[in-house]
Write a protein that holds these residues in place. Structure first.
Motif, PDB file in Angstrom:
ATOM      1  N   VAL A  98      66.032  45.162  39.866  1.00  0.00           N
ATOM      2  CA  VAL A  98      65.643  44.360  37.946  1.00  0.00           C
ATOM      3  C   VAL A  98      64.503  43.775  38.628  1.00  0.00           C
ATOM      4  O   VAL A  98      64.413  42.818  39.895  1.00  0.00           O
ATOM      5  CB  VAL A  98      66.924  44.126  37.576  1.00  0.00           C
ATOM      6  N   GLY A  99      64.347  43.582  37.943  1.00  0.00           N
ATOM      7  CA  GLY A  99      62.550  42.708  37.752  1.00  0.00           C
ATOM      8  C   GLY A  99      61.768  43.086  36.597  1.00  0.00           C
ATOM      9  O   GLY A  99      62.003  42.938  35.429  1.00  0.00           O
ATOM     10  N   ARG A 100      60.835  41.856  36.520  1.00  0.00           N
ATOM     11  CA  ARG A 100      59.662  41.846  35.388  1.00  0.00           C
ATOM     12  C   ARG A 100      58.933  42.834  35.453  1.00  0.00           C
ATOM     13  O   ARG A 100      58.420  42.948  34.952  1.00  0.00           O
ATOM     14  CB  ARG A 100      59.354  40.439  35.563  1.00  0.00           C
ATOM     15  N   ILE A 101      57.977  43.117  36.786  1.00  0.00           N
ATOM     16  CA  ILE A 101      56.922  43.952  36.380  1.00  0.00           C
ATOM     17  C   ILE A 101      57.906  44.960  37.708  1.00  0.00           C
ATOM     18  O   ILE A 101      58.017  44.714  38.834  1.00  0.00           O
ATOM     19  CB  ILE A 101      55.718  43.440  36.839  1.00  0.00           C
ATOM     20  N   ALA A 102      57.064  47.101  37.531  1.00  0.00           N
ATOM     21  CA  ALA A 102      57.576  47.294  38.303  1.00  0.00           C
ATOM     22  C   ALA A 102      55.848  48.419  38.707  1.00  0.00           C
ATOM     23  O   ALA A 102      55.401  48.326  37.450  1.00  0.00           O
ATOM     24  CB  ALA A 102      58.421  48.621  38.014  1.00  0.00           C
ATOM     25  N   GLY A 103      56.441  48.616  40.184  1.00  0.00           N
ATOM     26  CA  GLY A 103      55.053  49.628  40.157  1.00  0.00           C
ATOM     27  C   GLY A 103      55.888  51.181  41.205  1.00  0.00           C
ATOM     28  O   GLY A 103      56.518  51.068  42.171  1.00  0.00           O
ATOM     29  N   ILE A 104      55.833  51.787  40.314  1.00  0.00           N
ATOM     30  CA  ILE A 104      55.734  53.505  40.974  1.00  0.00           C
ATOM     31  C   ILE A 104      54.975  54.641  41.517  1.00  0.00           C
ATOM     32  O   ILE A 104      53.888  54.219  40.499  1.00  0.00           O
ATOM     33  CB  ILE A 104      57.196  54.267  39.758  1.00  0.00           C
ATOM     34  N   LEU A 105      54.351  54.767  42.381  1.00  0.00           N
ATOM     35  CA  LEU A 105      53.310  56.035  42.668  1.00  0.00           C
ATOM     36  C   LEU A 105      54.690  56.855  43.621  1.00  0.00           C
ATOM     37  O   LEU A 105      55.573  56.591  44.896  1.00  0.00           O
ATOM     38  CB  LEU A 105      52.698  54.667  43.324  1.00  0.00           C
ATOM     39  N   SER A 106      53.936  58.389  43.486  1.00  0.00           N
ATOM     40  CA  SER A 106      54.074  59.192  44.475  1.00  0.00           C
ATOM     41  C   SER A 106      52.665  59.498  45.177  1.00  0.00           C
ATOM     42  O   SER A 106      51.718  59.568  44.872  1.00  0.00           O
ATOM     43  CB  SER A 106      54.066  60.782  43.196  1.00  0.00           C
ATOM     44  N   LEU A 107      53.148  60.630  46.962  1.00  0.00           N
ATOM     45  CA  LEU A 107      52.065  60.289  47.300  1.00  0.00           C
ATOM     46  C   LEU A 107      52.411  62.229  48.228  1.00  0.00           C
ATOM     47  O   LEU A 107      53.208  62.450  47.815  1.00  0.00           O
ATOM     48  CB  LEU A 107      51.755  59.680  48.819  1.00  0.00           C
ATOM     49  N   GLU A 108      51.096  62.622  47.746  1.00  0.00           N
ATOM     50  CA  GLU A 108      51.367  64.209  47.949  1.00  0.00           C
ATOM     51  C   GLU A 108      51.141  64.893  49.362  1.00  0.00           C
ATOM     52  O   GLU A 108      49.669  63.886  50.079  1.00  0.00           O
ATOM     53  CB  GLU A 108      51.031  65.203  46.783  1.00  0.00           C
ATOM     54  N   VAL A 109      51.193  65.553  49.995  1.00  0.00           N
ATOM     55  CA  VAL A 109      50.643  66.080  51.060  1.00  0.00           C
ATOM     56  C   VAL A 109      51.191  67.925  51.492  1.00  0.00           C
ATOM     57  O   VAL A 109      51.404  68.085  50.760  1.00  0.00           O
ATOM     58  CB  VAL A 109      51.853  65.049  52.796  1.00  0.00           C
ATOM     59  N   GLU A 110      50.373  68.273  52.164  1.00  0.00           N
ATOM     60  CA  GLU A 110      50.286  69.912  52.480  1.00  0.00           C
ATOM     61  C   GLU A 110      51.174  70.261  53.670  1.00  0.00           C
ATOM     62  O   GLU A 110      51.417  71.748  53.672  1.00  0.00           O
ATOM     63  CB  GLU A 110      49.036  70.441  52.239  1.00  0.00           C
ATOM     64  N   ASP A 111      51.449  70.068  54.357  1.00  0.00           N
ATOM     65  CA  ASP A 111      52.084  69.780  55.487  1.00  0.00           C
ATOM     66  C   ASP A 111      53.223  69.384  56.056  1.00  0.00           C
ATOM     67  O   ASP A 111      53.967  68.172  55.458  1.00  0.00           O
ATOM     68  CB  ASP A 111      51.419  69.451  56.769  1.00  0.00           C
ATOM     69  N   LYS A 112      55.143  70.022  55.680  1.00  0.00           N
ATOM     70  CA  LYS A 112      56.382  69.616  54.691  1.00  0.00           C
ATOM     71  C   LYS A 112      56.814  68.927  56.475  1.00  0.00           C
ATOM     72  O   LYS A 112      58.301  68.120  57.094  1.00  0.00           O
ATOM     73  CB  LYS A 112      57.046  70.854  55.576  1.00  0.00           C
ATOM     74  N   ASN A 113      55.706  68.983  57.777  1.00  0.00           N
ATOM     75  CA  ASN A 113      55.952  68.380  58.685  1.00  0.00           C
ATOM     76  C   ASN A 113      55.741  66.803  58.654  1.00  0.00           C
ATOM     77  O   ASN A 113      55.818  65.895  60.378  1.00  0.00           O
ATOM     78  CB  ASN A 113      56.185  69.476  60.315  1.00  0.00           C
TER      79      ASN A 113
END
Length: 391
Positions: A245-260
């Motif tokens: 829980v908190g007052r401000i939230a940041g959510i972000l996704s990072l995408e790559v091309e290599d599963k390794n």
């Protein structure tokens, strides 16, 4: 003489009743007297054999039989059970003749009514609650009227329970989406808190907590973000009184091309970027994402400011272009200076990370949510609910 004898006997009976019928072990006394009017004392008539009618009055003396220390213990216990204000707790106990079960039932009844009366009041305080697994993150905003209630453990427990429930919602295939609060309110919660337990609908749980807190409590909005097929989802909570829980939230996704690709390296940078989103407040992911309306509006403002300098038109155009670059650095995530190391921008950070992990890395989407943002202006203008800063 007959009149005198008719009075003398009842007086003796009354005297005898006063001296013999007080039963302290039962916590009450009964006073019986003769009379002709029910309205006189609110009692009831009865008859002893062939004798005259009598008028009985039952007087309960709970408060007289319970000591001050016992009363204080009952008040403390009922307050611990319900978290209701002390004034309301004491009033309920007095009304219920210090029967704690009856008082608790009375508080719940009156509390729910009280909560409904307060539902129109502005609730701009509160908390964000965030739940996350490997494939998804969900955040909800639960509002109240004061930060005092936001610090209450029952309020925080409810917020976390709602976020965990939101994480289980089956949403669309979009990487980012706002989910309908109305749908969430219809679902059931299994609660396991000493003061809030059992299976309840979300709406009933919110109403019950509102009754306990004595404030308007409202589930305002919720968002979910799915992790990319290859990559990670990272989160950050600011001003967090406890995990989740908190007052401000940041959510972000990072995408790559290599599963390794190393997940640790992605999560480390992803967490720093989620914190960056909270601190830097970006509005767009790239310059191309800036809407033509927003760009035209900003250009018009900058041009008006430059023209006031009295410089030639060529100089004014250069000033406008220079200030537009500054505008992009302020509102576009990829152009912003990285808060952890301001010698580079976010675009350079991702370029360096791509070289380190051996695969191109890019930001899929991001979200920034803050408690109460835009709420006062929203109520004043009657406009629709804003989403959040997201891309």
């Amino acid at each position: 003489m007959v009149f005198y004898r008719g009075i003398k006997r009842p007086i003796a009976i009354i005297y005898k009743s006063l001296n013999s019928s007080i039963c302290c072990g039962h916590g009450y006394s009964t006073l019986t007297r003769y009379g002709n009017s029910i309205a006189e004392s609110g009692g009831y008539f009865h008859k002893h054999g062939n004798g005259p009618r009598t008028f009985a009055v039952s007087i309960r003396r709970y408060s007289a039989e319970i000591s001050s220390s016992e009363q204080m213990n009952l008040i403390k216990l009922l307050r611990e059970r319900t978290s209701a204000p002390i004034k309301e707790v004491k009033a309920a106990l007095v009304t219920s003749n210090w029967d704690i079960e009856a008082a608790q039932k009375d508080l719940r009844k009156r509390g729910i009514v009280l909560a409904s009366k307060k539902s129109s009041r502005t609730a701009a305080e509160g908390l964000l609650a965030l739940a996350q697994n490997e494939r998804k993150a969900a955040v909800i905003e639960l509002n109240c009227e004061t930060d005092f209630v936001a610090r209450n453990e029952i309020f925080q427990y409810l917020a976390l329970s709602l976020a965990k429930l939101a994480l289980l919602l089956e949403g669309s295939q979009q990487s980012f989406a706002a989910f309908p609060i109305g749908h969430l309110e219809e679902l059931k919660l299994n609660l396991d808190h000493p003061k809030l337990s059992g299976e309840k609908s979300v709406q009933n749980a919110i109403t019950e907590v509102a009754a306990m807190m004595g404030e308007n409590v409202k589930l305002r909005r919720g968002f979910a973000m799915s992790a990319p097929s290859l990559g990670v989802i990272s989160t950050y909570l600011h001003t967090s009184p406890q995990p989740g829980v908190g007052r401000i939230a940041g959510i972000l996704s990072l995408e790559v091309e290599d599963k390794n690709v190393s997940q640790d390296a992605l999560q480390r940078v992803g967490s720093e970027l989620a914190m960056h989103v909270v601190a830097a407040k970006p509005l767009f992911l790239t310059k191309e994402d800036v809407s033509s309306d927003a760009l035209s509006n900003e250009r018009e403002i900058l041009k008006s400011q430059a023209e006031s300098s009295g410089k030639p038109q060529i100089a004014i155009e250069k000033m406008v272009e220079g200030r537009l670059r500054k505008y992009f650095e302020e509102v576009v995530l990829m152009e912003q200076k990285f808060i952890v190391n301001d010698t580079m921008n976010v675009k350079t950070l991702l370029s360096n990370l791509s070289k380190d992990v051996g695969s191109p890395v890019k930001i899929g989407s991001f979200l920034r949510v803050e408690v109460g943002e835009g709420l006062q202006g929203l109520e004043a203008s009657n406009e629709s609910e804003p989403l959040a800063n997201a891309a």
